[in-house]
Design an enzyme around this catalytic site. Structure first.
Site, PDB file in Angstrom:
ATOM      1  N   CYS A 100       0.825  -1.210   0.000  1.00 40.88           N
ATOM      2  CA  CYS A 100       0.000   0.000   0.000  1.00 40.88           C
ATOM      3  C   CYS A 100       0.865   1.270   0.000  1.00 40.88           C
ATOM      4  CB  CYS A 100      -0.996  -0.021   1.149  1.00 40.88           C
ATOM      5  SG  CYS A 100      -2.348   1.153   0.897  1.00 40.88           S
ATOM      6  N   HIS A 189      -3.564  -4.798   0.068  1.00 39.50           N
ATOM      7  CA  HIS A 189      -3.229  -5.211   1.435  1.00 39.50           C
ATOM      8  C   HIS A 189      -3.285  -6.734   1.511  1.00 39.50           C
ATOM      9  CE1 HIS A 189      -3.235  -1.333   3.593  1.00 39.50           C
ATOM     10  NE2 HIS A 189      -4.191  -0.974   2.756  1.00 39.50           N
ATOM     11  N   GLU A 191      -2.461  -8.525   4.273  1.00 39.63           N
ATOM     12  CA  GLU A 191      -2.441  -9.015   5.659  1.00 39.63           C
ATOM     13  C   GLU A 191      -3.784  -9.157   6.366  1.00 39.63           C
ATOM     14  OE1 GLU A 191      -2.887  -4.729   6.309  1.00 39.63           O
ATOM     15  OE2 GLU A 191      -1.769  -5.903   4.855  1.00 39.63           O
TER      16      GLU A 191
END
Length: 241
Positions: A100, A189, A191
């Site tokens: 990001c 993203h 995660e």
């Protein structure tokens, strides 16, 4: 073996805590396998590349395309530290995964260009591997097409010279790339779980990433998304490097 480290680049403590927890859980590295360093408050330590074997970098409300004179001291410190990590990974001195906000700083550090074009709204989006992505040591273990979460106001306009495009989609042409052998960067993203992402949405509800009044609608889309592949990417990163 030296641990990996999560570099915190979020001033919002609750968001940073949640992001670190998401990286730690997704990577599956055990209690002491992922340390944490807060670049918001502290410079990158002089022994960083001896202390840690690799780095993961998450998101931030800062934008690399902001005018240099308008950037607060915290942002200047963050970008200085991330540039050093990007240059070290490019030189093969360490391994790094920038995500990001991190992809913008790393790209600029390596001679690429960042733009306010290609923003993506908050929520799930489709990601497609390129031919190079399907053959990549890290990305090659993923399915050719998968869903990931995005929320960004800027993106990569031109890759650093020599970078290899690994993933794309129609709204944001650069979703992931590799530079040489040990630097990876993703716009999406990898995660968070859906629940963790909605908690982050609550913190940034009024930061312009989505219509605050549409929170429930956006959150429902996030919670319904299959996010196994992005998290598998992080587990593979921890295993390979």
């Amino acid at each position: 073996m030296a641990p990996l480290v999560y570099l915190c680049v979020r001033p919002q403590v609750d968001a940073a805590d949640g992001e670190y927890a998401s990286f730690h859980e997704a990577m599956g590295v055990g209690e002491s396998g992922l340390e944490r360093w807060n670049l918001v408050d502290d410079d990158l330590p002089a022994d960083a590349f001896e202390r840690w074997r690799g780095f993961v970098v998450g998101g931030s409300p800062f934008n690399t395309t902001d005018a240099d004179g308008s950037k607060p001291a915290e942002q200047v410190r963050i970008e200085t530290g991330l540039r050093a990590v990007a240059q070290a990974a490019a030189a093969g001195r360490t391994t790094a995964l920038f995500t990001c906000f991190g992809i913008g700083v790393a790209s600029r550090a390596l001679g690429g260009e960042v733009t306010r074009e290609y923003p993506e709204g908050t929520g799930p989006t489709g990601i497609r591997l390129t031919d190079a992505g399907r053959e990549d040591p890290l990305f090659g273990g993923l399915t050719t097409e998968f869903t990931a979460l995005t929320a960004h106001k800027e993106a990569i306009e031109r890759l650093p010279e020599g970078a290899v495009l690994l993933a794309t989609n129609d709204d944001c042409p650069v979703q992931a790339y590799r530079f040489r052998e040990r630097l990876y960067a993703t716009q999406f993203h990898p995660e968070p779980t859906g629940i963790a992402f909605t908690e982050r949405m609550t913190i940034y509800r009024n930061h312009g990433y989505f219509d605050a009044d549409a929170y429930d609608t956006v959150a429902a889309r996030v919670l319904a998304a299959d996010l196994d592949e992005p998290q598998r990417l992080l587990r593979r990163f921890a295993e390979i490097f």
